[in-house]
Design an enzyme around this catalytic site. Structure first.
Site, PDB file in Angstrom:
ATOM      1  N   SER A  27       3.227  -2.825 -12.067  1.00 44.75           N
ATOM      2  CA  SER A  27       1.999  -2.628 -12.862  1.00 44.75           C
ATOM      3  C   SER A  27       1.212  -3.918 -13.104  1.00 44.75           C
ATOM      4  O   SER A  27       0.554  -4.036 -14.134  1.00 44.75           O
ATOM      5  CB  SER A  27       2.337  -1.934 -14.194  1.00 44.75           C
ATOM      6  N   GLY A  40      -0.520  -0.292  -6.837  1.00 45.28           N
ATOM      7  CA  GLY A  40      -1.789   0.399  -7.084  1.00 45.28           C
ATOM      8  C   GLY A  40      -3.005  -0.507  -7.121  1.00 45.28           C
ATOM      9  O   GLY A  40      -4.068  -0.157  -6.594  1.00 45.28           O
ATOM     10  N   TRP A  62       0.816  -1.224   0.000  1.00 48.00           N
ATOM     11  CA  TRP A  62       0.000   0.000   0.000  1.00 48.00           C
ATOM     12  C   TRP A  62       0.845   1.268   0.000  1.00 48.00           C
ATOM     13  O   TRP A  62       0.309   2.366  -0.087  1.00 48.00           O
ATOM     14  CB  TRP A  62      -0.958  -0.019   1.193  1.00 48.00           C
ATOM     15  N   GLU A  68      11.228  -6.576  -9.417  1.00 50.38           N
ATOM     16  CA  GLU A  68      10.429  -5.417  -9.784  1.00 50.38           C
ATOM     17  C   GLU A  68      11.249  -4.472 -10.658  1.00 50.38           C
ATOM     18  O   GLU A  68      12.038  -3.663 -10.136  1.00 50.38           O
ATOM     19  CB  GLU A  68       9.989  -4.662  -8.529  1.00 50.38           C
TER      20      GLU A  68
HETATM   21  C1  PEP Z   1       5.331  -1.821  -6.090  1.00 50.10           C
HETATM   22  O1  PEP Z   1       5.550  -0.688  -5.756  1.00 50.10           O
HETATM   23  O2  PEP Z   1       5.814  -2.753  -5.445  1.00 50.10           O
HETATM   24  C2  PEP Z   1       4.502  -2.050  -7.275  1.00 50.10           C
HETATM   25  C3  PEP Z   1       4.611  -3.196  -7.872  1.00 50.10           C
HETATM   26  O3  PEP Z   1       3.682  -1.017  -7.661  1.00 50.10           O
HETATM   27  P1  PEP Z   1       2.640  -1.020  -8.891  1.00 50.10           P
HETATM   28  O4  PEP Z   1       1.923  -2.341  -8.844  1.00 50.10           O
HETATM   29  O5  PEP Z   1       1.722   0.125  -8.609  1.00 50.10           O
HETATM   30  O6  PEP Z   1       3.436  -0.877 -10.132  1.00 50.10           O
END
Ligand code: PEP
Length: 248
Positions: free
Chosen positions: A208, A230, A11, A163
């Site tokens: 994402s 998100g 979050w 990531e």
């Molecule tokens: C994150 O910050 O770990 C992430 C994956 O963010 P998002 O899913 O919004 O890209």
């Protein structure tokens, strides 16, 4: 044998008491998909209330300090977040590596502190767009993994999240072939670092992920789950990802 899927919501700096009902809704969804491990990592201020609101649901933190206590104004130890009700913590997220200048050595020490306090640890690694364009993505990610890798690592408490920095919060997702290549490289590196226990360490994809792309990403070899920003903030958005994991 495939690892059990693990879907974790990050979050970040979002969530006030009013959003505790979203955690309760997500916990209810998780309850109906018992073959998937689901967790939400809200801001620390909500950890204790979230565990009261959704007993039995896995709540985590987004960071911890590597020290047990001491003169570290504004910081929280792993023991403190565990006492608040957290069962795990995210560590070395790229936003912290950038904004708080966290180093691999600090992430490693934090992971060891988390384990000592009985918490699970999710260590994040990922390349920038510039590094990918320069053909250095695998070297960068495997270098971060090696530098951040805790002593006595074990799949019972350690998870890795790949990531790509350029995919976080941007709506951009790597090609499936790139995800597959990177997760295979991480698995190979894990084997080098810890031997045969490496196969059971879950490797999450993050960046994402949403209800529309989760099934495709979760079907990729060596993708054992997702770290979701998100799209983890409401049950409406997070639900399809949990469902995709259950069906993967
Ligand atoms: C994150 O910050 O770990 C992430 C994956 O963010 P998002 O899913 O919004 O890209």
């Amino acid at each position: 044998m495939a690892n059990r899927k693990y879907i974790v919501g990050n979050w970040k700096m979002n969530g006030l008491r009013a959003q505790l009902s979203d955690i309760a809704d997500i916990a209810e969804l998780a309850e109906s998909h018992k073959d998937v491990d689901v967790a939400i990592c809200p801001p620390v201020t909500l950890i204790a209330q979230a565990t009261d609101k959704a007993p039995g649901f896995m709540i985590g933190a987004q960071d911890c300090h590597f020290a047990n206590n001491g003169a570290h104004t504004g910081c929280l130890s792993a023991e403190m977040i565990g006492e608040a009700g957290a069962k795990l913590t995210i560590l070395g997220h790229s936003e912290r590596r950038t904004d708080q200048h966290e180093t691999d050595a600090e992430v490693k020490a934090k992971a060891q502190a988390a384990h000592a306090a009985g918490l699970g640890a999710i260590i994040c690694v990922g390349e920038t767009e510039q590094e990918r364009d320069a053909g250095k993505a695998i070297d960068v990610v495997c270098g971060q993994l090696e530098g951040s890798f805790p002593d006595n690592a074990d799949a019972a408490w350690l998870t890795i999240a790949y990531e790509p920095v350029w995919a976080i919060g941007t709506g951009r997702v790597p090609e499936v072939s790139d995800v597959e290549e990177m997760h295979a490289a991480i698995r190979t590196k894990l084997t080098e670092l810890m031997g045969k226990g490496a196969g059971a360490v879950r490797i999450l994809y993050g960046g994402s992920m949403n209800g529309a792309n989760a099934a495709q990403l979760l079907a990729v070899s060596n993708v054992d789950g997702g770290l979701v920003g998100g799209a983890s903030l409401t049950a409406e958005k997070f639900g399809p990802i949990i469902k995709a994991a259950a069906e993967a």
